[in-house]
Write a protein that holds these residues in place. Structure first.
Motif, PDB file in Angstrom:
ATOM      1  N   TYR A  90       1.749   2.709   6.597  1.00  0.00           N
ATOM      2  CA  TYR A  90       1.212   1.153   5.825  1.00  0.00           C
ATOM      3  C   TYR A  90       0.159   0.413   6.413  1.00  0.00           C
ATOM      4  O   TYR A  90      -0.596  -0.743   5.317  1.00  0.00           O
ATOM      5  CB  TYR A  90       2.960   0.844   6.752  1.00  0.00           C
ATOM      6  CG  TYR A  90       3.734   0.691   5.353  1.00  0.00           C
ATOM      7  CD1 TYR A  90       4.097   0.876   4.509  1.00  0.00           C
ATOM      8  CD2 TYR A  90       5.400   0.540   6.311  1.00  0.00           C
ATOM      9  CE1 TYR A  90       4.806   0.678   3.525  1.00  0.00           C
ATOM     10  CE2 TYR A  90       5.790   1.056   5.096  1.00  0.00           C
ATOM     11  CZ  TYR A  90       6.188   1.163   3.863  1.00  0.00           C
ATOM     12  OH  TYR A  90       7.422   1.238   2.836  1.00  0.00           O
ATOM     13  N   PHE A  91      -0.115   1.080   7.735  1.00  0.00           N
ATOM     14  CA  PHE A  91      -1.394   0.056   7.924  1.00  0.00           C
ATOM     15  C   PHE A  91      -2.545   0.220   7.815  1.00  0.00           C
ATOM     16  O   PHE A  91      -2.977  -0.331   7.583  1.00  0.00           O
ATOM     17  CB  PHE A  91      -1.914  -0.099   9.469  1.00  0.00           C
ATOM     18  CG  PHE A  91      -2.159  -1.529  10.252  1.00  0.00           C
ATOM     19  CD1 PHE A  91      -1.187  -2.758  10.232  1.00  0.00           C
ATOM     20  CD2 PHE A  91      -3.539  -1.032  10.597  1.00  0.00           C
ATOM     21  CE1 PHE A  91      -2.208  -3.608  10.436  1.00  0.00           C
ATOM     22  CE2 PHE A  91      -4.734  -1.830  11.138  1.00  0.00           C
ATOM     23  CZ  PHE A  91      -3.370  -2.934  11.133  1.00  0.00           C
TER      24      PHE A  91
ATOM     25  N   GLY B 200      -3.495   1.260   4.481  1.00  0.00           N
ATOM     26  CA  GLY B 200      -3.119   0.847   3.392  1.00  0.00           C
ATOM     27  C   GLY B 200      -3.543  -0.877   3.742  1.00  0.00           C
ATOM     28  O   GLY B 200      -4.168  -1.364   1.912  1.00  0.00           O
ATOM     29  N   ALA B 201      -2.816  -1.312   4.045  1.00  0.00           N
ATOM     30  CA  ALA B 201      -2.630  -3.112   4.447  1.00  0.00           C
ATOM     31  C   ALA B 201      -3.838  -3.375   4.444  1.00  0.00           C
ATOM     32  O   ALA B 201      -4.412  -4.754   4.498  1.00  0.00           O
ATOM     33  CB  ALA B 201      -1.588  -3.448   4.928  1.00  0.00           C
TER      34      ALA B 201
END
Lengths: 147, 156
Positions: free
Chosen positions: B48-49, B51-52
């Motif tokens: 997630y991190f 991508g984010a």
């Protein structure tokens, strides 16, 4: 060394749109519970222009380019051996979703330690919004460990 | 112990958290900020991190790549820890009160690590507009290893 030519020469500006969906995604990724960071309506009710970008978000925006490691590669740094050692922000105005931020990065220093075993790079970036206001100035230090 | 703290933190969360910030006129040098304990870092957290945060360095998400690069495994982005530390601050004061925020990344954060962020008021400086507080910051894992240290300046 020839790499010194890049020091204190601002790189061309980088213009980045602050996206609503990406701020929501960032909030999810870090487990944020305060809705001003992911819900535009509640952020506006709390007096904000839109979703507020969290304190470290300018670095994320500054990476929103095809190759965020372009400058370190230019200095011959191997990205797979790269570690982030220091990060510092000064804050002047908030960044919101739907803003357009212009980043200007300058390499302040490039030096080695430990008889060339560690190669450091210090970079400073200024981020201005669509009104020309300085939002934040941030400095990061990275090191490449050379075996 | 750790779990009871997490439950306590969650009880302070929710949609009204933005309304409940500290009254800075009631705090003093030596006071600690309410600590922030995050769940164990998983590979999903790192995906997630990646991508984010726009930091797509494969060293943080691709175990094969990390091992081919001489690492035992993937490890967390430093900016993930700093984002957690930012939450410690914005849970305590409105973000507009933060004048500056800096950290030094001390030790690598691995999959499975449970990060706890802490801050203590180390100084109070009078200014034309009131006062600033200097906060010393520290993030540790479940073994007490220090992962990150730092400092923030908060305006009244």
């Amino acid at each position: 060394m020839s790499d010194q030519q890049y020091i204190n020469q601002p790189f061309p500006p980088l213009v980045v749109d602050v996206e609503v969906w990406q701020l929501k995604f960032f909030a999810k990724a870090v487990g944020e519970t305060d809705p001003i960071y992911f819900d535009e309506e509640l952020a506006q009710q709390a007096g904000h222009r839109s979703i507020l970008a969290p304190p470290t978000y300018a670095v994320t925006l500054g990476c929103a380019v095809p190759d965020p490691f372009e400058r370190v590669r230019l200095l011959g740094i191997d990205v797979t051996k790269l570690l982030h050692t220091n990060q510092y922000f000064e804050y002047f105005a908030p960044i919101y979703a739907r803003d357009q931020i212009t980043f200007v990065a300058t390499i302040l220093d490039f030096y080695e330690k430990g008889r060339g075993k560690f190669q450091f790079m210090v970079e400073e970036t200024e981020a201005r919004n669509q009104f020309g206001e300085l939002t934040t100035r941030f400095k990061q230090t990275v090191v490449e460990r050379r075996e | 112990m750790k779990h009871s703290k997490q439950v306590q933190d969650l009880s302070l969360g929710g949609t009204n958290k933005a309304m409940r910030k500290v009254d800075l006129t009631t705090v003093a040098v030596g006071d600690e900020l309410p600590e922030l304990s995050k769940p164990a870092i998983t590979r999903t957290t790192l995906a997630y991190f990646c991508g984010a945060s726009n930091d797509h360095n494969p060293i943080h998400v691709d175990s094969d790549f990390a091992q081919a690069s001489g690492k035992d495994d993937v490890f967390a982005h430093g900016m993930l820890d700093m984002a957690y530390m930012g939450q410690l601050l914005t849970n305590w004061v409105p973000q507009s009160a933060i004048v500056s925020f800096g950290v030094k990344f001390g030790a690598i954060v691995y999959v499975g690590d449970e990060i706890t962020c802490r801050g203590v008021i180390s100084d109070r400086i009078e200014t034309d507009l009131g006062f600033n507080l200097v906060i010393k910051l520290k993030a540790t894992d479940q073994r007490g290893e220090v992962k990150l240290t730092g400092e923030a300046v908060i305006r009244q």
